[in-house]
Design a protein around this motif. Structure first.
Motif, PDB file in Angstrom:
ATOM      1  N   GLU A 149       0.888  -1.144  -0.081  1.00  0.00           N
ATOM      2  CA  GLU A 149       0.116  -0.099  -0.003  1.00  0.00           C
ATOM      3  C   GLU A 149       0.780   1.285   0.014  1.00  0.00           C
ATOM      4  O   GLU A 149       0.464   2.480  -0.630  1.00  0.00           O
ATOM      5  CB  GLU A 149      -1.058  -0.091   1.113  1.00  0.00           C
ATOM      6  CG  GLU A 149      -2.104  -0.982   1.138  1.00  0.00           C
ATOM      7  CD  GLU A 149      -2.765  -1.331   2.615  1.00  0.00           C
ATOM      8  OE1 GLU A 149      -2.261  -0.880   3.441  1.00  0.00           O
ATOM      9  OE2 GLU A 149      -3.940  -1.775   2.500  1.00  0.00           O
ATOM     10  N   GLN A 150       2.081   1.196   0.745  1.00  0.00           N
ATOM     11  CA  GLN A 150       2.847   2.419   0.580  1.00  0.00           C
ATOM     12  C   GLN A 150       3.586   2.598  -0.675  1.00  0.00           C
ATOM     13  O   GLN A 150       3.771   3.670  -1.010  1.00  0.00           O
ATOM     14  CB  GLN A 150       3.913   2.218   1.936  1.00  0.00           C
ATOM     15  CG  GLN A 150       3.225   2.315   3.276  1.00  0.00           C
ATOM     16  CD  GLN A 150       4.440   1.955   4.415  1.00  0.00           C
ATOM     17  OE1 GLN A 150       5.395   1.477   3.988  1.00  0.00           O
ATOM     18  NE2 GLN A 150       4.096   2.441   5.596  1.00  0.00           N
ATOM     19  N   LEU A 151       3.725   1.125  -1.195  1.00  0.00           N
ATOM     20  CA  LEU A 151       4.330   1.356  -2.825  1.00  0.00           C
ATOM     21  C   LEU A 151       3.324   2.082  -3.527  1.00  0.00           C
ATOM     22  O   LEU A 151       3.783   2.833  -4.468  1.00  0.00           O
ATOM     23  CB  LEU A 151       4.791   0.032  -3.154  1.00  0.00           C
ATOM     24  CG  LEU A 151       5.514  -0.105  -4.580  1.00  0.00           C
ATOM     25  CD1 LEU A 151       6.622   0.971  -4.825  1.00  0.00           C
ATOM     26  CD2 LEU A 151       5.697  -1.475  -5.036  1.00  0.00           C
ATOM     27  N   HIS A 152       2.149   1.887  -3.377  1.00  0.00           N
ATOM     28  CA  HIS A 152       0.966   2.366  -4.491  1.00  0.00           C
ATOM     29  C   HIS A 152       1.103   3.965  -4.127  1.00  0.00           C
ATOM     30  O   HIS A 152       0.997   4.674  -5.222  1.00  0.00           O
ATOM     31  CB  HIS A 152      -0.365   1.749  -3.928  1.00  0.00           C
ATOM     32  CG  HIS A 152      -1.574   2.579  -4.262  1.00  0.00           C
ATOM     33  ND1 HIS A 152      -2.513   2.745  -3.966  1.00  0.00           N
ATOM     34  CD2 HIS A 152      -1.669   2.634  -5.740  1.00  0.00           C
ATOM     35  CE1 HIS A 152      -3.361   3.249  -4.719  1.00  0.00           C
ATOM     36  NE2 HIS A 152      -2.887   3.265  -6.021  1.00  0.00           N
TER      37      HIS A 152
ATOM     38  N   THR B 244      -1.420 -12.369 -10.618  1.00  0.00           N
ATOM     39  CA  THR B 244      -1.263 -10.886 -11.206  1.00  0.00           C
ATOM     40  C   THR B 244      -1.577 -10.039 -10.056  1.00  0.00           C
ATOM     41  O   THR B 244      -2.261 -10.003  -9.106  1.00  0.00           O
ATOM     42  CB  THR B 244      -2.346 -10.514 -12.039  1.00  0.00           C
ATOM     43  OG1 THR B 244      -2.146 -11.142 -13.117  1.00  0.00           O
ATOM     44  CG2 THR B 244      -2.293  -8.966 -12.293  1.00  0.00           C
ATOM     45  N   ILE B 245      -0.401  -9.182  -9.402  1.00  0.00           N
ATOM     46  CA  ILE B 245      -0.451  -8.250  -8.514  1.00  0.00           C
ATOM     47  C   ILE B 245      -0.604  -6.965  -9.199  1.00  0.00           C
ATOM     48  O   ILE B 245       0.306  -6.380  -9.710  1.00  0.00           O
ATOM     49  CB  ILE B 245       0.948  -8.284  -7.518  1.00  0.00           C
ATOM     50  CG1 ILE B 245       1.062  -9.824  -6.999  1.00  0.00           C
ATOM     51  CG2 ILE B 245       0.928  -7.181  -6.607  1.00  0.00           C
ATOM     52  CD1 ILE B 245      -0.023 -10.248  -5.920  1.00  0.00           C
ATOM     53  N   ASP B 246      -1.592  -6.198  -8.724  1.00  0.00           N
ATOM     54  CA  ASP B 246      -1.836  -4.715  -9.342  1.00  0.00           C
ATOM     55  C   ASP B 246      -1.603  -4.098  -8.150  1.00  0.00           C
ATOM     56  O   ASP B 246      -2.644  -3.904  -7.174  1.00  0.00           O
ATOM     57  CB  ASP B 246      -3.387  -4.668 -10.094  1.00  0.00           C
ATOM     58  CG  ASP B 246      -3.340  -3.423 -10.553  1.00  0.00           C
ATOM     59  OD1 ASP B 246      -2.613  -2.460 -10.271  1.00  0.00           O
ATOM     60  OD2 ASP B 246      -4.500  -3.213 -11.521  1.00  0.00           O
ATOM     61  N   ILE B 247      -0.654  -3.064  -8.125  1.00  0.00           N
ATOM     62  CA  ILE B 247      -0.515  -2.146  -6.969  1.00  0.00           C
ATOM     63  C   ILE B 247      -1.729  -1.401  -6.861  1.00  0.00           C
ATOM     64  O   ILE B 247      -1.734  -0.835  -5.799  1.00  0.00           O
ATOM     65  CB  ILE B 247       1.015  -1.558  -7.332  1.00  0.00           C
ATOM     66  CG1 ILE B 247       2.093  -2.463  -7.455  1.00  0.00           C
ATOM     67  CG2 ILE B 247       1.064  -0.450  -6.203  1.00  0.00           C
ATOM     68  CD1 ILE B 247       2.331  -2.914  -6.017  1.00  0.00           C
ATOM     69  N   GLU B 248      -2.308  -0.727  -7.988  1.00  0.00           N
ATOM     70  CA  GLU B 248      -3.270  -0.006  -7.838  1.00  0.00           C
ATOM     71  C   GLU B 248      -4.775  -0.769  -7.480  1.00  0.00           C
ATOM     72  O   GLU B 248      -5.575   0.167  -7.600  1.00  0.00           O
ATOM     73  CB  GLU B 248      -3.485   0.934  -9.184  1.00  0.00           C
ATOM     74  CG  GLU B 248      -2.162   1.600  -9.347  1.00  0.00           C
ATOM     75  CD  GLU B 248      -2.376   2.709 -10.627  1.00  0.00           C
ATOM     76  OE1 GLU B 248      -3.203   2.343 -11.515  1.00  0.00           O
ATOM     77  OE2 GLU B 248      -1.494   3.662 -10.616  1.00  0.00           O
ATOM     78  N   ASP B 249      -4.771  -2.040  -7.289  1.00  0.00           N
ATOM     79  CA  ASP B 249      -5.793  -2.510  -7.119  1.00  0.00           C
ATOM     80  C   ASP B 249      -5.621  -3.820  -6.228  1.00  0.00           C
ATOM     81  O   ASP B 249      -5.697  -5.041  -6.789  1.00  0.00           O
ATOM     82  CB  ASP B 249      -6.771  -3.100  -8.222  1.00  0.00           C
ATOM     83  CG  ASP B 249      -8.213  -3.628  -7.952  1.00  0.00           C
ATOM     84  OD1 ASP B 249      -8.318  -3.583  -6.981  1.00  0.00           O
ATOM     85  OD2 ASP B 249      -8.482  -4.540  -9.029  1.00  0.00           O
TER      86      ASP B 249
END
Length: 353
Positions: free
Chosen positions: A8-11, A134-139
């Protein structure tokens, strides 16, 4: 700090920086390397995280893969990176070639915001056409993060990941077929369902009618399930006082039934939780929906408002209380990501309390 909070911090970092990231190299440095570091690998140790690793392919010499991750001197992951504006699905042929000559069992294709994880579940040493994770940083999805934990340095286990990868592959395939059935129920599904309660022949006209009935029934069932989950998330049924505290501060002249909690409000609440978890436990952050706004409280105390979402009008506003609980400051926002721009105000509010 747990993996989800780090992501979440990376997002937040991605949201704040991506408009300034103009090259693929900058994407790697600003987004991909922090992601690798979040997994627990030492990006400053060239024997563990190898950048620009030479990966000769047949007669082609000097081909380079962006990163190779090693553990116990064995390659376990290869990363191929693209600029954040590019699709993470469009370049898998290049990763295919690297994967073929690599000893790593997993390949990652990423644009810094989406990370697609591939394996060779179909044929040995030939990378599958579709990612199993799939890892979506924005979701961010909790189930995907749980699988990602198996790729961290401390938790990495090849057998566990392969078992999970196979399961995820078939779950995704089944889900895709299920979504097709919801959108356009097949004759096979109609016959299966209807045969359980309808004993007359399914002539063409009846089949057409039952298709419409099935589509409406499936959609209704899913919508009601979502509604129940939203209510459960806010403890509407179990603890109505969390949402409306008439004794402390009357907030409307009607009943709870007039309050409609939207998915957008819940998503905004999760963003605020992510921001505040840098300072306090998430258990101290409580939602309280009203007819006028969706409130976020400290310790479920109506006298300690953290922020409010005014999403019930054409324009959306975020109200913060950095200047005191009686000095709300409303700012118009155009999308939920803009909430991250008010991190300082939200943290200041917590500090004030």
């Amino acid at each position: 700090m747990d993996l989800k909070l780090k992501l979440e911090q990376l997002h937040q970092r991605v949201v704040g920086l991506k408009d300034q990231i103009n090259t693929e190299e900058a994407t790697k440095n600003a987004f991909v390397m922090p992601f690798i570091q979040i997994l627990g690998y030492d990006i400053f140790n060239p024997t563990e995280v190898i950048p620009e690793h030479i990966c000769d392919i047949g007669t082609k010499k000097g081909e380079k893969v962006d990163y190779v991750i090693r553990k116990n001197n064995e390659p376990i992951l290869i990363f191929e990176c693209k600029h954040w504006k590019e699709s993470a699905d469009a370049h898998n042929s290049q990763l295919h070639r690297y994967y073929h000559v690599s000893k790593a069992r997993f390949g990652v294709l990423t644009n810094g915001t989406v990370y697609n994880f591939y394996a060779d579940l179909e044929k040995p040493n030939i990378m599958d056409e579709k990612p199993f994770l799939t890892i979506d940083i924005e979701d961010l999805k909790d189930n995907a993060i749980k699988i990602l934990e198996s790729f961290t340095k401390n938790e990495y286990n090849l057998e566990t990941i392969l078992d999970s990868a196979e399961g995820l592959k078939y779950i995704k395939a089944i889900r895709k077929e299920f979504e097709k059935e919801i959108e356009n129920p097949s004759d096979e599904l109609i016959k299966l369902l209807v045969s359980r309660f309808f004993d007359k022949p399914l002539i063409a006209s009846r089949m057409l009618a039952f298709k419409e009935y099935a589509k409406k029934a499936l959609t209704l069932s899913i919508n009601e399930s979502i509604s129940d989950r939203l209510k459960s998330a806010l403890n509407i049924n179990e603890k109505p006082d969390l949402l409306v505290d008439q004794k402390v501060d009357p907030i409307d002249d009607g009943g709870d039934s007039k309050i409609i909690t939207t998915e957008e409000e819940l998503e905004a609440f999760q963003i605020v939780k992510a921001i505040l978890r840098e300072k306090i436990s998430s258990t101290r952050i409580a939602p309280r929906d009203t007819q006028s706004y969706f409130g976020v409280l400290l310790d479920d105390n109506n006298r300690k408002p953290i922020c409010r979402f005014h999403f019930n009008t054409a324009n959306k506003y975020l109200e913060t209380f950095a200047n005191g609980k009686d000095a709300g400051d409303k700012k118009q926002i155009f999308n939920l990501d803009e909430i991250y721009n008010y991190r300082i105000q939200l943290h200041q509010t917590i500090d004030n309390y």
